[in-house]
Design an enzyme around this catalytic site. Structure first.
Site, PDB file in Angstrom:
ATOM      1  N   GLU A  67      -7.750  -5.916   4.640  1.00  0.00           N
ATOM      2  CA  GLU A  67      -7.643  -5.607   3.209  1.00  0.00           C
ATOM      3  C   GLU A  67      -6.429  -6.303   2.590  1.00  0.00           C
ATOM      4  O   GLU A  67      -6.459  -6.714   1.439  1.00  0.00           O
ATOM      5  CB  GLU A  67      -7.526  -4.084   3.021  1.00  0.00           C
ATOM      6  N   ASN A  77       0.859  -1.180   0.000  1.00  0.00           N
ATOM      7  CA  ASN A  77       0.000   0.000   0.000  1.00  0.00           C
ATOM      8  C   ASN A  77       0.899   1.235   0.000  1.00  0.00           C
ATOM      9  O   ASN A  77       1.424   1.632   1.039  1.00  0.00           O
ATOM     10  CB  ASN A  77      -0.903  -0.021   1.240  1.00  0.00           C
ATOM     11  N   ARG A  99      -2.219  -1.953  -3.740  1.00  0.00           N
ATOM     12  CA  ARG A  99      -3.504  -1.310  -3.513  1.00  0.00           C
ATOM     13  C   ARG A  99      -3.554  -0.039  -4.360  1.00  0.00           C
ATOM     14  O   ARG A  99      -2.616   0.755  -4.355  1.00  0.00           O
ATOM     15  CB  ARG A  99      -3.650  -0.939  -2.042  1.00  0.00           C
ATOM     16  N   ARG A 128     -12.428  14.755   7.295  1.00  0.00           N
ATOM     17  CA  ARG A 128     -13.218  15.061   6.091  1.00  0.00           C
ATOM     18  C   ARG A 128     -14.675  15.344   6.455  1.00  0.00           C
ATOM     19  O   ARG A 128     -15.203  14.737   7.388  1.00  0.00           O
ATOM     20  CB  ARG A 128     -13.162  13.891   5.106  1.00  0.00           C
ATOM     21  N   HIS A 171     -12.848   1.984  -0.185  1.00  0.00           N
ATOM     22  CA  HIS A 171     -12.798   0.920   0.834  1.00  0.00           C
ATOM     23  C   HIS A 171     -13.422  -0.375   0.331  1.00  0.00           C
ATOM     24  O   HIS A 171     -13.818  -1.226   1.130  1.00  0.00           O
ATOM     25  CB  HIS A 171     -13.573   1.303   2.119  1.00  0.00           C
TER      26      HIS A 171
END
Ligand code: AMP
Length: 401
Positions: A385, A8, A89, A240, A178
């Site tokens: 993940e 990642n 990723r 956010r 996601h």
């Protein structure tokens, strides 16, 4: 047995995890942080050992070199040839990818084309890909997209009500994010609670961490998700905003004299828990402040719980009911307070019977937090993940990706 690496690559970090497949055994994991700095941080965990070094990591290639050298130096592998596939990723796969893909020239071209949709991450993904390709030229490379799982949505779940020509010309629509996590959670729940049979299942997944999103999953396929064109949309997050009336942008730019770029930065980096509470983007700090009577911290928690609950309610309707609500990621896995705050908003309407005692006992582990008479099961499932990336690497090696 094959060794595969899940990667990642962020703008200043490079997370990695080496697996032995198909056993899904983690051989090591780690992170290069502060890439681009003289005081970069190299981290590695293997077995019960930990390595942490502060040294210059001026670019991703240097980070990859450190990772590769360490694998040999600490005896985790004997030869680089052992690593058969590297899975990267990639946040944004746009309209092109509904599943993982070989990271070849064509994929690279498409990921490059998609940079305007994800200027924050896409260049870093490409840099990470190149650095590994150079270091491990013999290994296969695949791209695993955060958006891919959401490509099964119907147009009425992803089209924005803007002039249609603009939607088409600029590929401006909801993509979500996601996806790898939502996919993992649905698969795990179906395997563990529904006898491995996806058909007929209606699942609502709440991936709530520093970034948060929900998904509505029918028969194991995503039908709706809360993040939008970018991961800025949906529920409120650490920094956010989540969804806003679009006119907030214009109004605040006029009021403050700030540019659209500056305001966009504020919506991404200074809003959410941080903005509302004024305390922190980390919900642990916000919770502590709330416990000490900080009114804005209390409001931030209530606001977050309400927005997550609103999406759960929306997805309950979208799915025509629900069989399970799943909590996951940093907040969902660890905070019983947040889970309880969210569930209190929906339990009456949805006929939930929450086991608040069981809820209090679950931190970072899997388990049910609903009672037997609950109309919908509620569970906590730690997400993974990386293992999804490793599984796709293994599929690539088997020739079935
Ligand atoms: P993630 O992005 O999934 O790694 O989630 C990280 C975030 O989860 C942190 O920034 C915290 O806001 C939140 N978090 C982690 N542990 C806890 C906890 N025990 N209680 C409340 N929030 C937590």
């Amino acid at each position: 047995m094959y060794k595969v690496m899940a990667v990642n690559a962020g703008s200043s970090s490079l997370k990695y995890k080496l697996y032995e497949m198909p056993e899904e055994k983690v051989l090591c994991s780690g992170n290069c942080e502060r890439i681009g700095h003289e005081d970069g941080i190299f981290g590695l965990k293997y077995g019960d050992k930990k390595v942490r070094e502060i040294l210059p990591i001026l670019d991703h290639a240097k980070g990859v070199e450190l990772v590769i050298d360490a694998l040999i130096k600490y005896g985790i592998i004997e030869s680089l040839e052992e690593i058969k596939c590297v899975g990267h990723r990639v946040v944004q796969g746009g309209k092109y990818f509904s599943k993982s893909a070989e990271f070849n020239e064509d994929t690279e071209k498409k990921v490059t084309e998609l940079i305007p949709l994800d200027p924050l991450h896409a260049p870093a993904h490409l840099t990470g890909f190149h650095a590994f390709k150079e270091a491990l030229p013999h290994a296969d490379a695949i791209a695993v997209f955060d958006t891919a799982y959401h490509q099964s949505m119907e147009p009425e779940d992803y089209v924005y009500p803007i002039p249609y020509e603009m939607s088409e010309k600029y590929d401006c629509r909801r993509y979500g994010a996601h996806g790898t996590s939502h996919n993992y959670l649905a698969d795990k729940a179906i395997a563990d609670y529904f006898g491995g049979k996806a058909e007929g299942t209606r699942i609502i997944t709440c991936h709530i961490g520093s970034g948060s999103s929900l998904a509505a999953i029918k028969d194991g396929k995503c039908v709706a998700t809360s993040m939008g064109l970018t991961p800025l949309g949906g529920v409120m997050m650490g920094t956010r905003t989540g969804d806003l009336d679009p006119s907030v942008m214009d109004y605040l730019c006029t009021c403050t004299g700030k540019s659209v770029d500056e305001m966009y930065d504020i919506f991404n980096k200074k809003s959410g828990f941080l903005g509302v509470s004024g305390v922190s983007n980390d919900t642990r700090d916000v919770e502590e402040a709330a416990n000490q009577g900080n009114e804005r911290a209390k409001l931030a928690i209530k606001l977050f719980a309400r927005t997550v609950a609103n999406f759960i309610a929306q997805y309950y309707v979208r799915l025509g009911g629900a069989d399970m609500i799943i909590f996951s990621a940093g907040i969902g896995e660890n905070s019983d307070t947040f889970r309880a705050a969210i569930l209190k908003n929906v339990e009456e309407a949805l006929g939930l019977s929450v086991d608040y005692e069981a809820n209090k006992g679950i931190h970072g582990t899997q388990g049910l937090i609903s009672k037997k008479d609950s109309k919908i099961m509620v569970s906590v499932i730690p997400t993974d993940e990386e293992v999804m990336i490793a599984r796709d690497c293994y599929k690539k090696i088997q020739g079935v990706l």
